[in-house]
Enzyme design. Structure first.
Site, short mmCIF file in Angstrom:
data_model
loop_
_atom_site.label_atom_id
_atom_site.label_comp_id
_atom_site.label_asym_id
_atom_site.label_seq_id
_atom_site.Cartn_x
_atom_site.Cartn_y
_atom_site.Cartn_z
N HIS A 1 -7.93 -5.26 -0.37
CA HIS A 1 -6.64 -4.59 -0.23
C HIS A 1 -5.86 -5.10 0.98
O HIS A 1 -4.63 -5.20 0.96
CB HIS A 1 -6.89 -3.08 -0.10
CG HIS A 1 -5.64 -2.28 0.03
ND1 HIS A 1 -4.70 -2.21 -0.97
CD2 HIS A 1 -5.16 -1.52 1.05
CE1 HIS A 1 -3.70 -1.42 -0.58
NE2 HIS A 1 -3.96 -1.00 0.63
N ASP B 1 -8.59 -6.64 -4.67
CA ASP B 1 -8.21 -5.30 -4.20
C ASP B 1 -8.79 -4.26 -5.15
O ASP B 1 -8.32 -4.11 -6.28
CB ASP B 1 -6.68 -5.20 -4.16
CG ASP B 1 -6.19 -3.86 -3.63
OD1 ASP B 1 -7.00 -2.95 -3.40
OD2 ASP B 1 -4.96 -3.72 -3.45
N SER C 1 0.83 -1.20 0.00
CA SER C 1 0.00 0.00 0.00
C SER C 1 0.88 1.26 0.00
O SER C 1 1.74 1.37 -0.86
CB SER C 1 -0.96 -0.04 1.20
OG SER C 1 -2.01 0.86 1.04
#
Lengths: 377, 377
Positions: free
Chosen positions: A358, A325, A150
């Site tokens: 995610h 995601d 991320s």
């Protein structure tokens, strides 16, 4: 946030000069709080820098000093684990702008008052600049690898693009080379929730501590921060994952109450996630870090071309995305892979199947463990 | 919400008895505000009931009395248009719980004070029950058709399942037979934003009007309501649509400001959408209507089986989904189509390609116009 009185388990580095920033301003004073695992070898070439995500911290594989919970990547980092601390010196620094020991808006400026909104707006590259200062201080010229999921992946990409000789291997998980309009929209929603909370007080809430029901101190826009966290949390999970985890199941009741309590488990879960977050995070830090992420566009920084960003990189790359995601979908990783292909850099790119959206990069995805272990050999 | 003093362009029906509700409670008094277009024929068999969405209203094809904007489905309803008012008598009623003339939390209870949170929690079926009362009052035994997008589609489905002989044709656009965990999560986020706003005052904000900058009256949790609307708005658009419309373009500036103003167009747009919404909608209505949607599960109402819900239906159905709608994706319409197939009902089901996400049902999608026109023949 209830102020964290100390970060006894972290080491700190106080820079001896101001940190220049992309905005043209400087940050001063600058403290970098970091945590390390394993031993730096004599050649100083076995270091792996782990970069944390938006609300993460340097406590990768040791208990969080405030919540007591295991480190956020405890399953990945340790002796014999995919990032093997019996071989590697694993380093993680709290990003500047955050609230776990590195300089952030809650910290004191030179005048002895909290920075609050006087803290300069920072970028992902500024965060990396602070990490590089830490590596310099530790005498680490070249990392064996840099890795992050991320926002951590954004830092890894930024480091690879801007400090080309500082990392041999770059591992980017569930990330992107730029924030999309939808990504920006969700962050703006969170910021507006915080700034709409009267407790925010234009960011100057640090001195107005009040004692909460449970005896702890609460301050600032907790309600707004909780709403911001709820919004973000939805984006971290997949529709499929939410359905599997909660569906339409009711919370501790047999029938709908025809009221506004948390009838559904998913409501109860989100409320809890929002509230728990306010105990460990500073609302102004949330503003600054989401802003840094929104500003992130690696191509824009390099003449509008992602290929330029990676030109003549000596590093090898690994990109991992997850099929569920929707925050940073596979297409974003593919874009990066194409740019790396265009400059002839060695790159592995795989989309893994995992139901967690995610958040998969933090969770039990054995295929990810294998990818990480294999790539860092 | 600034109170709307009158709904001069709507007709109203005051029921002469309380409306029974799914909760076991009743609503009393009950006013239904509605709008009609075209002429009811002598046989009273040319009526089409249009059901509006969460924040919609009865002003389908005539200007909104408050904003002055054209009706929300002006492009679809009118002489010669897909829902042709030269042939059909088109009727749309404001749902109960709303704030455009039908009984809602802002209206006065029997004691002369606003209901506020004393308003009973309602369901989609309760909304339909009110629509049926209106049809009864107008002497319309059987609709030529019922049509709705999003929450309007839920009402159309509920009417078809619970009042099987009242509609000949049922057209459901961008809708679902039940709210998913993710749908509930986004609504809960909005409710928490409203209820966290100190201006909400547990719903009793109607008497605390303040005069705003522009001379209008503002009351209640406007900031929270704006955040709720921003969250919902993101779900109405597709990632692709947001990228095409805004991308990472800056708003009226050449470079990032390194501040917290709305640098990006998408931020500016969302802030505007949030603020504008507070001028026309009541926060408590938002709580009640989102709750009704979250409670919606047509199968659950019918012994856990969607097939049971439609058993022996005499109606013909048309289901339309949009490929970029991630709020109520095509899989939800497919589930409904399968249930209708199982009971042998005539059903057309098509997924249309449109870039606008969930909002496609309100926007310029010529293929939708053709579907609607053809199905209502």
């Amino acid at each position: 946030m209830a102020r964290v009185p100390q970060h006894s388990s972290s080491e700190v580095l106080d820079l001896d000069q101001p940190l220049p920033l992309d905005s043209g301003r400087v940050l001063w004073p600058v403290r970098i709080a970091y945590q390390s695992y394993g031993t730096l070898n004599a050649a100083r070439n076995n270091a792996i820098l782990v970069c944390h995500a938006l609300t993460g911290d340097q406590h990768v594989a040791s208990p969080h000093p405030r919540t007591g919970k295991p480190g956020w990547w405890d399953r990945m980092v340790g002796p014999g684990k995919p990032i093997d601390t019996s071989r590697f010196f694993v380093l993680c620094a709290n990003v500047i702008g955050s609230c776990m020991g590195s300089s952030g808006p809650a910290d004191l400026a030179e005048d002895g008052q909290p920075f609050a909104m006087r803290f300069p707006v920072i970028t992902i590259r500024d965060m990396v600049r602070a990490q590089i200062a830490l590596l310099d201080a530790l005498g680490i010229e070249r990392l064996h690898g840099v890795i992050g999921g991320s926002m951590g992946g954004m830092q890894a990409l930024s480091l690879a693009a801007n400090y080309k000789n500082r990392a041999g291997a770059v591992l980017v998980i569930a990330s992107t080379s730029r924030h999309s309009a939808q990504n920006i929209a969700f962050h703006e929603l969170g910021r507006q929730a915080i700034m709409a909370d009267p407790g925010w007080q234009a960011g100057d809430y640090y001195s107005s501590a009040v004692t909460s029901e449970n005896g702890g101190t609460r301050k600032g826009p907790d309600a707004g921060l909780a709403v911001a966290r709820m919004a973000a949390h939805i984006t971290y999970l997949s529709e499929q994952g939410l359905t599997e985890k909660f569906g339409r199941r009711l919370q501790d009741r047999d029938a709908k109450t025809f009221g506004f309590d948390a009838d559904f488990q998913v409501e109860s879960y989100l409320r809890y996630q929002g509230l728990a977050f306010t105990d460990r995070f500073d609302a102004n830090s949330y503003l600054y870090i989401t802003r840094a992420m929104d500003y992130f566009d690696l191509a824009e920084e390099h003449g509008g071309s992602l290929t330029h960003a990676f030109a003549s990189t000596p590093a090898r790359f690994c990109l991992v995305s997850f099929d569920t995601d929707w925050l940073y979908p596979t297409s974003e990783s593919r874009r990066i892979a194409h740019a790396l292909n265009a400059v002839g850099a060695p790159v592995s790119f795989v989309e893994l199947s995992a139901p967690f959206g995610h958040d998969s990069f933090l969770l039990d995805v054995p295929a990810l463990d294998r990818m990480v272990r294999g790539f860092l050999q």
